[in-house]
Design a protein around this motif. Structure first.
Motif, PDB file in Angstrom:
ATOM      1  N   ILE A  43       0.835  -1.204   0.000  1.00  0.00           N
ATOM      2  CA  ILE A  43       0.000   0.000   0.000  1.00  0.00           C
ATOM      3  C   ILE A  43       0.869   1.253   0.000  1.00  0.00           C
ATOM      4  CG2 ILE A  43      -1.686   1.324   1.332  1.00  0.00           C
ATOM      5  CD1 ILE A  43      -2.819  -1.367   2.317  1.00  0.00           C
ATOM      6  N   LYS A  44       1.892   1.272   0.842  1.00  0.00           N
ATOM      7  CA  LYS A  44       2.758   2.447   0.932  1.00  0.00           C
ATOM      8  C   LYS A  44       3.467   2.732  -0.391  1.00  0.00           C
ATOM      9  CE  LYS A  44       3.657   1.968   5.901  1.00  0.00           C
ATOM     10  NZ  LYS A  44       4.680   1.678   6.932  1.00  0.00           N
ATOM     11  N   ARG A  45       3.771   1.672  -1.158  1.00  0.00           N
ATOM     12  CA  ARG A  45       4.460   1.866  -2.438  1.00  0.00           C
ATOM     13  C   ARG A  45       3.583   2.570  -3.460  1.00  0.00           C
ATOM     14  NH1 ARG A  45       9.826   1.614  -3.339  1.00  0.00           N
ATOM     15  NH2 ARG A  45       9.459   0.800  -5.433  1.00  0.00           N
ATOM     16  N   THR A  46       2.269   2.636  -3.222  1.00  0.00           N
ATOM     17  CA  THR A  46       1.381   3.328  -4.165  1.00  0.00           C
ATOM     18  C   THR A  46       1.190   4.803  -3.817  1.00  0.00           C
ATOM     19  OG1 THR A  46      -0.718   2.930  -2.995  1.00  0.00           O
ATOM     20  CG2 THR A  46       0.086   1.176  -4.450  1.00  0.00           C
ATOM     21  N   ILE A  47       1.727   5.237  -2.681  1.00  0.00           N
ATOM     22  CA  ILE A  47       1.545   6.635  -2.273  1.00  0.00           C
ATOM     23  C   ILE A  47       2.140   7.556  -3.337  1.00  0.00           C
ATOM     24  CG2 ILE A  47       2.234   8.380  -0.570  1.00  0.00           C
ATOM     25  CD1 ILE A  47       1.972   6.234   1.577  1.00  0.00           C
ATOM     26  N   GLY A  48       1.360   8.546  -3.740  1.00  0.00           N
ATOM     27  CA  GLY A  48       1.767   9.462  -4.804  1.00  0.00           C
ATOM     28  C   GLY A  48       1.000   9.230  -6.091  1.00  0.00           C
ATOM     29  N   LYS A  49       0.429   8.032  -6.227  1.00  0.00           N
ATOM     30  CA  LYS A  49      -0.420   7.747  -7.372  1.00  0.00           C
ATOM     31  C   LYS A  49      -1.855   8.164  -7.044  1.00  0.00           C
ATOM     32  CE  LYS A  49       2.402   3.727  -8.689  1.00  0.00           C
ATOM     33  NZ  LYS A  49       3.070   4.411  -9.818  1.00  0.00           N
ATOM     34  N   THR A  50      -2.721   8.211  -8.052  1.00  0.00           N
ATOM     35  CA  THR A  50      -4.113   8.518  -7.784  1.00  0.00           C
ATOM     36  C   THR A  50      -4.765   7.358  -7.059  1.00  0.00           C
ATOM     37  OG1 THR A  50      -4.969   7.577  -9.848  1.00  0.00           O
ATOM     38  CG2 THR A  50      -4.209   9.875  -9.911  1.00  0.00           C
ATOM     39  N   LEU A  51      -5.895   7.622  -6.421  1.00  0.00           N
ATOM     40  CA  LEU A  51      -6.613   6.562  -5.722  1.00  0.00           C
ATOM     41  C   LEU A  51      -7.043   5.459  -6.678  1.00  0.00           C
ATOM     42  CD1 LEU A  51      -8.856   8.714  -3.354  1.00  0.00           C
ATOM     43  CD2 LEU A  51      -6.804   7.429  -2.742  1.00  0.00           C
ATOM     44  N   VAL A  52      -7.518   5.842  -7.853  1.00  0.00           N
ATOM     45  CA  VAL A  52      -7.961   4.847  -8.831  1.00  0.00           C
ATOM     46  C   VAL A  52      -6.798   3.976  -9.280  1.00  0.00           C
ATOM     47  CG1 VAL A  52      -8.803   4.574 -11.207  1.00  0.00           C
ATOM     48  CG2 VAL A  52      -9.983   6.118  -9.628  1.00  0.00           C
ATOM     49  N   GLU A  53      -5.653   4.591  -9.584  1.00  0.00           N
ATOM     50  CA  GLU A  53      -4.471   3.820  -9.976  1.00  0.00           C
ATOM     51  C   GLU A  53      -4.051   2.865  -8.858  1.00  0.00           C
ATOM     52  OE1 GLU A  53      -1.879   6.692 -12.918  1.00  0.00           O
ATOM     53  OE2 GLU A  53      -1.928   7.170 -10.783  1.00  0.00           O
ATOM     54  N   SER A  54      -4.053   3.362  -7.646  1.00  0.00           N
ATOM     55  CA  SER A  54      -3.604   2.551  -6.515  1.00  0.00           C
ATOM     56  C   SER A  54      -4.530   1.366  -6.270  1.00  0.00           C
ATOM     57  CB  SER A  54      -3.507   3.421  -5.261  1.00  0.00           C
ATOM     58  OG  SER A  54      -2.538   4.432  -5.424  1.00  0.00           O
ATOM     59  N   PHE A  55      -5.836   1.610  -6.293  1.00  0.00           N
ATOM     60  CA  PHE A  55      -6.768   0.510  -6.080  1.00  0.00           C
ATOM     61  C   PHE A  55      -6.644  -0.541  -7.181  1.00  0.00           C
ATOM     62  CE2 PHE A  55      -9.334   3.181  -3.103  1.00  0.00           C
ATOM     63  CZ  PHE A  55      -9.345   2.281  -2.059  1.00  0.00           C
ATOM     64  N   SER A  56      -6.393  -0.108  -8.399  1.00  0.00           N
ATOM     65  CA  SER A  56      -6.208  -1.051  -9.492  1.00  0.00           C
ATOM     66  C   SER A  56      -4.959  -1.907  -9.271  1.00  0.00           C
ATOM     67  CB  SER A  56      -6.115  -0.316 -10.827  1.00  0.00           C
ATOM     68  OG  SER A  56      -6.007  -1.229 -11.900  1.00  0.00           O
ATOM     69  N   LEU A  57      -3.864  -1.263  -8.869  1.00  0.00           N
ATOM     70  CA  LEU A  57      -2.625  -1.996  -8.614  1.00  0.00           C
ATOM     71  C   LEU A  57      -2.779  -2.987  -7.461  1.00  0.00           C
ATOM     72  CD1 LEU A  57      -0.026   0.899  -8.951  1.00  0.00           C
ATOM     73  CD2 LEU A  57      -0.179  -1.111 -10.426  1.00  0.00           C
ATOM     74  N   LEU A  58      -3.475  -2.567  -6.420  1.00  0.00           N
ATOM     75  CA  LEU A  58      -3.578  -3.387  -5.221  1.00  0.00           C
ATOM     76  C   LEU A  58      -4.583  -4.528  -5.359  1.00  0.00           C
ATOM     77  CD1 LEU A  58      -3.506  -0.489  -2.618  1.00  0.00           C
ATOM     78  CD2 LEU A  58      -1.689  -2.166  -2.990  1.00  0.00           C
ATOM     79  N   SER A  59      -5.647  -4.292  -6.118  1.00  0.00           N
ATOM     80  CA  SER A  59      -6.719  -5.280  -6.215  1.00  0.00           C
ATOM     81  C   SER A  59      -6.698  -6.074  -7.510  1.00  0.00           C
ATOM     82  CB  SER A  59      -8.078  -4.587  -6.091  1.00  0.00           C
ATOM     83  OG  SER A  59      -8.339  -3.791  -7.250  1.00  0.00           O
ATOM     84  N   GLY A  60      -6.020  -5.546  -8.531  1.00  0.00           N
ATOM     85  CA  GLY A  60      -6.041  -6.184  -9.834  1.00  0.00           C
ATOM     86  C   GLY A  60      -7.274  -5.852 -10.655  1.00  0.00           C
ATOM     87  N   ILE A  61      -8.157  -5.043 -10.107  1.00  0.00           N
ATOM     88  CA  ILE A  61      -9.394  -4.669 -10.797  1.00  0.00           C
ATOM     89  C   ILE A  61      -9.102  -3.574 -11.827  1.00  0.00           C
ATOM     90  CG2 ILE A  61     -11.618  -3.487 -10.468  1.00  0.00           C
ATOM     91  CD1 ILE A  61     -11.869  -4.999  -7.837  1.00  0.00           C
ATOM     92  N   THR A  62      -9.741  -3.669 -12.977  1.00  0.00           N
ATOM     93  CA  THR A  62      -9.586  -2.647 -14.018  1.00  0.00           C
ATOM     94  C   THR A  62     -10.903  -1.987 -14.393  1.00  0.00           C
ATOM     95  OG1 THR A  62      -9.801  -4.348 -15.733  1.00  0.00           O
ATOM     96  CG2 THR A  62      -7.562  -3.790 -15.010  1.00  0.00           C
ATOM     97  N   ASP A  63     -12.015  -2.494 -13.891  1.00  0.00           N
ATOM     98  CA  ASP A  63     -13.324  -1.919 -14.206  1.00  0.00           C
ATOM     99  C   ASP A  63     -13.433  -0.513 -13.628  1.00  0.00           C
ATOM    100  OD1 ASP A  63     -16.256  -2.227 -15.072  1.00  0.00           O
ATOM    101  OD2 ASP A  63     -16.432  -1.720 -12.937  1.00  0.00           O
ATOM    102  N   ALA A  64     -13.695   0.463 -14.488  1.00  0.00           N
ATOM    103  CA  ALA A  64     -13.667   1.866 -14.083  1.00  0.00           C
ATOM    104  C   ALA A  64     -14.741   2.188 -13.040  1.00  0.00           C
ATOM    105  CB  ALA A  64     -13.840   2.769 -15.307  1.00  0.00           C
ATOM    106  N   ASP A  65     -15.925   1.616 -13.173  1.00  0.00           N
ATOM    107  CA  ASP A  65     -17.005   1.916 -12.233  1.00  0.00           C
ATOM    108  C   ASP A  65     -16.682   1.367 -10.844  1.00  0.00           C
ATOM    109  OD1 ASP A  65     -18.460   3.190 -14.200  1.00  0.00           O
ATOM    110  OD2 ASP A  65     -19.681   1.433 -14.688  1.00  0.00           O
ATOM    111  N   THR A  66     -16.122   0.178 -10.796  1.00  0.00           N
ATOM    112  CA  THR A  66     -15.749  -0.411  -9.506  1.00  0.00           C
ATOM    113  C   THR A  66     -14.659   0.410  -8.833  1.00  0.00           C
ATOM    114  OG1 THR A  66     -16.298  -2.618 -10.310  1.00  0.00           O
ATOM    115  CG2 THR A  66     -14.887  -2.481  -8.358  1.00  0.00           C
ATOM    116  N   LEU A  67     -13.660   0.803  -9.605  1.00  0.00           N
ATOM    117  CA  LEU A  67     -12.569   1.603  -9.048  1.00  0.00           C
ATOM    118  C   LEU A  67     -13.062   2.960  -8.560  1.00  0.00           C
ATOM    119  CD1 LEU A  67      -9.801   0.745 -11.667  1.00  0.00           C
ATOM    120  CD2 LEU A  67      -9.900  -0.037  -9.289  1.00  0.00           C
ATOM    121  N   GLU A  68     -13.991   3.553  -9.275  1.00  0.00           N
ATOM    122  CA  GLU A  68     -14.557   4.832  -8.835  1.00  0.00           C
ATOM    123  C   GLU A  68     -15.340   4.654  -7.540  1.00  0.00           C
ATOM    124  OE1 GLU A  68     -15.771   8.845  -8.630  1.00  0.00           O
ATOM    125  OE2 GLU A  68     -14.052   7.793  -9.514  1.00  0.00           O
ATOM    126  N   ALA A  69     -16.046   3.547  -7.411  1.00  0.00           N
ATOM    127  CA  ALA A  69     -16.766   3.271  -6.162  1.00  0.00           C
ATOM    128  C   ALA A  69     -15.789   3.121  -4.998  1.00  0.00           C
ATOM    129  CB  ALA A  69     -17.611   2.012  -6.317  1.00  0.00           C
TER     130      ALA A  69
END
Length: 212
Positions: A43-69
């Motif tokens: 999680i700390k390695r994603t600091i500085g990226k956007t929330l959407v980018e970070s959640f995608s990296l951490l969860s593997g999810i790419t669906d835009a609506d899910t990431l926005e939620a």
């Protein structure tokens, strides 16, 4: 180090350690949606990226609506926990107030929301210390896009040759390079000296006091 007329700073892991609050907020959202086994370090390695980018990296999810939620859930978590779990680094207040007293203009360029940074700084610094904050809600394209830097240059009426951008991550280094301004890395975060030194830089700082 050369003296500059304007200093632009990243926020997280540059001026402040908000990692405790960030990890807490990400973990609350991720575990609510059954994403387990993700380390604090990841999680700390994603600091500085956007929330959407970070959640995608951490969860593997790419669906835009899910990431926005997930992003919206994170913001609600941060409203509860972020300020109480963020601390300026020990030298931050002294460095900023000293640079200001010397006549420098000071700005912050961050993917963090501006209102959150203002709330955090309001507890620690005189109101007039920082001249400008460009937060995540103020740009169309987040770092490493130079958009936030260009907004700051225009509003602060500063030439590129008079500016130093200070940040802790390769995203910050890429931002400075894209904007065509000098960059200094600071080793407050998870990015190593070697990773920062791979980019054009005027210095790699152990902490912000080396700016003085």
């Amino acid at each position: 180090m050369k003296t500059y007329r304007t200093y632009l700073f990243d926020f997280d892991y540059t001026l402040a350690d908000s990692s405790k609050g960030i990890v807490m907020c990400y973990r609350n959202v991720l575990e609510r949606h059954h994403h387990t086994g993700i380390s604090d370090e990841a999680i700390k390695r994603t600091i500085g990226k956007t929330l959407v980018e970070s959640f995608s990296l951490l969860s593997g999810i790419t669906d835009a609506d899910t990431l926005e939620a997930y992003r919206k859930e994170y913001v609600k978590e941060a409203d509860k926990y972020m300020t109480a779990n963020t601390r300026l680094f020990p030298e931050t207040s002294h460095v900023l107030t000293t640079l200001k007293a010397r006549g420098a203009k000071l700005g912050i360029i961050s993917t963090k929301y501006r209102y959150r940074i203002m709330e955090l700084l309001g507890h620690a610094l005189p109101e007039s210390t920082v001249d400008l904050i460009v937060g995540g809600e103020d740009v169309q394209t987040p770092k490493p896009s130079p958009e936030g830097v260009f907004i700051a240059l225009e509003k602060l009426q500063t030439e590129k040759t008079d500016v130093l951008y200070v940040g802790d991550s390769t995203v910050d280094a890429e931002t400075a390079r894209a904007a065509g301004i000098d960059f200094a890395g600071v080793l407050h975060g998870t990015t190593t000296r070697e990773e920062l030194a791979a980019y054009p830089h005027t210095g790699i700082l152990n902490d912000l006091s080396e700016l003085l």
